[in-house]
Design a protein around this motif. Sequence first.
Motif, PDB file in Angstrom:
ATOM      1  N   CYS A  97       0.847  -1.190   0.000  1.00  0.00           N
ATOM      2  CA  CYS A  97       0.000   0.000   0.000  1.00  0.00           C
ATOM      3  C   CYS A  97       0.883   1.239   0.000  1.00  0.00           C
ATOM      4  CB  CYS A  97      -0.899   0.002   1.236  1.00  0.00           C
ATOM      5  SG  CYS A  97      -1.776   1.553   1.482  1.00  0.00           S
ATOM      6  N   CYS A 135       0.070   3.137   3.719  1.00  0.00           N
ATOM      7  CA  CYS A 135       0.505   2.585   5.005  1.00  0.00           C
ATOM      8  C   CYS A 135       1.750   1.714   4.867  1.00  0.00           C
ATOM      9  CB  CYS A 135      -0.629   1.824   5.694  1.00  0.00           C
ATOM     10  SG  CYS A 135      -1.083   0.259   4.921  1.00  0.00           S
ATOM     11  N   CYS A 180      -7.143   0.023   0.099  1.00  0.00           N
ATOM     12  CA  CYS A 180      -6.303  -0.809   0.969  1.00  0.00           C
ATOM     13  C   CYS A 180      -7.181  -1.434   2.050  1.00  0.00           C
ATOM     14  CB  CYS A 180      -5.213   0.041   1.612  1.00  0.00           C
ATOM     15  SG  CYS A 180      -4.285  -0.828   2.892  1.00  0.00           S
ATOM     16  N   CYS A 227      -5.641   0.081   5.774  1.00  0.00           N
ATOM     17  CA  CYS A 227      -5.817   1.472   6.216  1.00  0.00           C
ATOM     18  C   CYS A 227      -6.996   2.159   5.534  1.00  0.00           C
ATOM     19  CB  CYS A 227      -4.540   2.283   6.006  1.00  0.00           C
ATOM     20  SG  CYS A 227      -4.190   2.690   4.290  1.00  0.00           S
TER      21      CYS A 227
HETATM   22 ZN    ZN Z   1      -2.793   0.964   3.516  1.00  0.00          ZN
END
Ligand code: ZN
Length: 158
Positions: free
Chosen positions: A125, A128, A147, A150
């Motif tokens: 991601c 994050c 994602c 997050c």
């Molecule tokens: Zn993420």
Amino acid sequence: MSDHEYARVHVPDVESTPNPTREKKEVDEAVGASRFGFNVYTADPGERLPWGYHRHPDHEELFYVLAGELRVQTADGTEHLNAEDAFFVPENAPVSAEAVGDRPARVVAVGAPKDADDAIIEEECPVCGEVTGRTHDVAGDEYVLYCESCGAEVTRFD
Ligand SMILES: [Zn+2]
């Protein structure tokens, strides 16, 4: 007429389904096939078919390149496919495919069983930094991936 449900379509007449490539013709849906998936993609160089690095836990896939070139990333390395090459992806094997070269790729993708085509996308991601799965939303002609960890929007295709 028999009571068998034969079906014929002219693939260019099948409406394209929103996805990251220029065209995705869901021929399986158009003819009412229920046991296997059969999609015909037209992808411009740089477009992915159709997702990032993903796997199908209970689903086999076969890509057949009609024209153009495809770069396929697997757990064992990278394959470069040309017209008339076919590439088999066993169940649960991660893969991503991208059109490369200087002209559009046309690819037939067959997958079975159709009702087990859930894809697990696992990529880093950008927000994050974790390697996470994806959830998705379809909004009109746009396809958006988030994602799983997050919740950040990571990819938008239109
Ligand atoms: Zn993420």
